[in-house]
Scaffold this motif. Structure first.
Motif, PDB file in Angstrom:
ATOM      1  N   HIS A  12     -34.059  28.638  61.740  1.00 18.99           N
ATOM      2  CA  HIS A  12     -34.976  27.576  61.360  1.00 18.99           C
ATOM      3  C   HIS A  12     -36.410  27.917  61.725  1.00 18.99           C
ATOM      4  CE1 HIS A  12     -32.055  24.645  59.955  1.00 18.99           C
ATOM      5  NE2 HIS A  12     -31.308  24.920  60.991  1.00 18.99           N
ATOM      6  N   THR A  70     -34.335  29.672  50.080  1.00 19.03           N
ATOM      7  CA  THR A  70     -34.018  28.415  50.757  1.00 19.03           C
ATOM      8  C   THR A  70     -33.491  28.713  52.154  1.00 19.03           C
ATOM      9  OG1 THR A  70     -31.801  28.433  49.743  1.00 19.03           O
ATOM     10  CG2 THR A  70     -33.503  27.156  48.635  1.00 19.03           C
ATOM     11  N   ASP A  71     -33.839  27.847  53.118  1.00 19.50           N
ATOM     12  CA  ASP A  71     -33.368  28.041  54.479  1.00 19.50           C
ATOM     13  C   ASP A  71     -31.969  27.446  54.640  1.00 19.50           C
ATOM     14  OD1 ASP A  71     -33.688  25.283  54.732  1.00 19.50           O
ATOM     15  OD2 ASP A  71     -35.524  25.428  55.926  1.00 19.50           O
ATOM     16  N   SER A  73     -30.919  24.709  55.714  1.00 20.05           N
ATOM     17  CA  SER A  73     -30.782  23.305  55.340  1.00 20.05           C
ATOM     18  C   SER A  73     -30.845  23.096  53.840  1.00 20.05           C
ATOM     19  CB  SER A  73     -31.886  22.478  56.010  1.00 20.05           C
ATOM     20  OG  SER A  73     -33.155  22.797  55.460  1.00 20.05           O
ATOM     21  N   ARG A  75     -33.647  23.747  52.127  1.00 19.95           N
ATOM     22  CA  ARG A  75     -35.049  23.486  51.795  1.00 19.95           C
ATOM     23  C   ARG A  75     -35.682  24.725  51.181  1.00 19.95           C
ATOM     24  NH1 ARG A  75     -39.988  24.033  54.803  1.00 19.95           N
ATOM     25  NH2 ARG A  75     -38.723  25.006  56.441  1.00 19.95           N
ATOM     26  N   VAL A  77     -38.424  27.163  50.795  1.00 21.09           N
ATOM     27  CA  VAL A  77     -39.558  27.528  51.650  1.00 21.09           C
ATOM     28  C   VAL A  77     -40.449  28.574  51.007  1.00 21.09           C
ATOM     29  CG1 VAL A  77     -38.427  26.899  53.799  1.00 21.09           C
ATOM     30  CG2 VAL A  77     -38.149  29.215  52.906  1.00 21.09           C
TER      31      VAL A  77
END
Length: 204
Positions: A12, A70-71, A73, A75, A77
């Motif tokens: 993260h 995407t990370d 989670s 999301r 980025v």
């Protein structure tokens, strides 16, 4: 804090620009994942899928790509586009990738590939640790490799597991999972489009 939890937290914290500058666009740390030794889907599962993928034919000429990172989670980025200048001489190919990110950052990566027997390929790039390895079967290509990525002032050896699927005579989809020590750090999703269809007709 145990090692797995530390890796999850670090995933993260890791900034997307650091990873993307090291190389956008797939075991043990520092080595290529064994193509046939890991559990889960195998590229041979796609042996009967159409249209059949010939990597040397598809990645020959100019190929455009659009992607997101995407990370853990989910999301988004980072967003980016790629223009690939691809050339082959016999069994040896060069894929020259020029990346443009949504924030204006530019980056270049050059893959040097070699076609082997039975649909297998190997390749190198400046930030790849050791040799990348892949295999085609049916409409699919699995490509596995380890990248040396700068993270928080140190260098991580991070594994990538790329799956590519030829959809028609222009479009191929790619999903790559980035992990370290078995912990997923993020995913890359890409859509490739050849400027000239494989049939040789004019693109629309």
């Amino acid at each position: 804090m145990n090692r797995r939890l530390w890796l999850q937290n670090a995933a993260h914290r890791m900034s997307a620009p650091l990873w993307l500058r090291a190389g956008a666009v797939a075991g043990a740390t520092g080595s290529v994942l064994a193509l046939s030794g890991c559990a889960g889907p195998q590229v041979t599962d796609h042996a009967q899928q159409m249209p059949p993928l010939d990597l040397r034919t598809y990645f020959n000429g100019t190929v455009d790509a659009w992607g997101v990172f995407t990370d853990r989670s989910g999301r988004v980025v980072k967003r980016f586009t790629v223009v690939m200048d691809c050339k082959w001489q016999g069994d040896e190919g060069v894929l020259d990738e020029a990346f443009t990110y949504a924030d204006g950052t530019l980056q270049r990566r050059i893959w040097r590939l070699k076609a082997l027997a039975q649909g297998r390929y190997e390749g190198r790039a400046d930030d790849v640790v050791g040799m990348a390895a892949g295999q085609t079967s049916g409409n699919a290509f699995r490509w596995q490799y380890t990248l040396a990525l700068p993270v928080d002032g140190s260098v991580w050896h991070v594994q990538f597991d790329d799956w590519m699927y030829l959809m028609d005579d222009r479009v191929m989809l790619n999903k790559a999972v980035m992990s370290k020590l078995g912990v997923t750090l993020g995913e890359v999703t890409l859509s490739f489009t050849r400027r000239t269809p494989l049939s040789g007709g004019a693109s629309s």
